[in-house]
Write an enzyme that holds these catalytic residues in place. Sequence first.
Site, PDB file in Angstrom:
ATOM      1  N   TYR A   1      -5.882  -2.123   1.799  1.00 37.52           N
ATOM      2  CA  TYR A   1      -5.107  -3.347   1.530  1.00 37.52           C
ATOM      3  C   TYR A   1      -3.959  -3.473   2.535  1.00 37.52           C
ATOM      4  O   TYR A   1      -3.704  -4.550   3.078  1.00 37.52           O
ATOM      5  CB  TYR A   1      -4.595  -3.288   0.092  1.00 37.52           C
ATOM      6  CG  TYR A   1      -3.747  -4.442  -0.368  1.00 37.52           C
ATOM      7  CD1 TYR A   1      -4.330  -5.616  -0.842  1.00 37.52           C
ATOM      8  CD2 TYR A   1      -2.355  -4.342  -0.382  1.00 37.52           C
ATOM      9  CE1 TYR A   1      -3.532  -6.667  -1.297  1.00 37.52           C
ATOM     10  CE2 TYR A   1      -1.564  -5.386  -0.839  1.00 37.52           C
ATOM     11  CZ  TYR A   1      -2.155  -6.545  -1.297  1.00 37.52           C
ATOM     12  OH  TYR A   1      -1.379  -7.586  -1.756  1.00 37.52           O
TER      13      TYR A   1
ATOM     14  N   SER B   1       2.084  -9.513   2.364  1.00 32.15           N
ATOM     15  CA  SER B   1       2.569  -8.523   1.388  1.00 32.15           C
ATOM     16  C   SER B   1       3.581  -7.615   2.082  1.00 32.15           C
ATOM     17  O   SER B   1       3.591  -7.504   3.316  1.00 32.15           O
ATOM     18  CB  SER B   1       1.377  -7.707   0.893  1.00 32.15           C
ATOM     19  OG  SER B   1       1.786  -6.465   0.390  1.00 32.15           O
TER      20      SER B   1
END
Length: 278
Positions: A174, A161
């Site tokens: 995250y 990501s």
Amino acid sequence: MERNLENEVAVVTGGGGVLCSVMARELAARGAKVVVMSRKQENADAAADAIREVSDDVLAIAADVLDRDSLLDANEKTREAFGPCTLLVNGAGGNHPDGNTAMEFLQQEDLTNGTRTFFDLGCEGFSFVFDTNMIGVVQATQVFARDMAATGHGSVINVSSMSAFSPLTKVAAYSAAKAAVNNFTQWLAVHLSGTGVRVNAIAPGFFLTRQNKDLLTNPDGSYTARGGKVISQTPMGRYGKPEELLGTLVWLADQTQSGFVTGVVVPVDGGFNAYSGV
Ligand SMILES: NC(=O)c1ccc[n+]([C@@H]2O[C@H](COP(=O)([O-])OP(=O)(O)OC[C@H]3O[C@@H](n4cnc5c(N)ncnc54)[C@H](O)[C@@H]3O)[C@@H](O)[C@H]2O)c1
């Protein structure tokens, strides 16, 4: 379409999700035998049904990347149906509010007015998000890539990501997990380099999916303040389309095209990672 992945048995974790169901379909269209793995059987089934439009060599399996027994069982079913896994896409992941702070920047008054600050994040919630995105990758790779190391043929593609390179505000657990995925991609690539197994990652920029839709868009489709900020930091000025991940996926999956590529993380992000904002 070139059927350049006919020798591959692909397992796609998170294959019932938005991005990875599109990836799984592409691998099948390229000739790979595909196992769509998702936590819920119905999501795996739905993605497998869509794949049957292009290939009959597809199997839907419910498994949790945090539950080793379910992964071992999925590996056995994969072997029985298609033979050992040769291509693992570690796509399972996602965020949860328990790993986020409420505000981008802490103000002193937040400490006493009930705002969920960094200091209020419980380890259980933080660990759940971290483990889902990081330990799930480690564990699925341990189960599905062992045969690759034994046979000397295989490739692991992790889904990272933008938050791995520079953490996103609010998104503490995250971001930490995806940064760890990048680091692990490099570590494992080196560790397995003598076995013929390659390990790489794709780092998607911002794609509108279930995971982030409510954060980035209003019910009428307009951007939220955060959604507008993302677009202002994306030089191409738009969100990505899932199909735009496929060229990188197929390139990394194809031994003849990327056989000397291992340990890289490829951003597919409309320029987000290259842009300083100025
Ligand atoms: N959407 C984006 O903009 C974006 C950006 C960067 C990275 N990603 C990453 O891409 C991947 C796919 O995300 P998506 O946007 O398609 O979201 P999604 O929610 O549609 O898909 C994620 C899938 O992972 C599965 N999953 C979650 N925890 C699991 C577990 N413990 N075991 C097995 N499966 C589990 C979910 O059930 C779901 O099917 C994720 O790793 C995500 O972090 C997405």
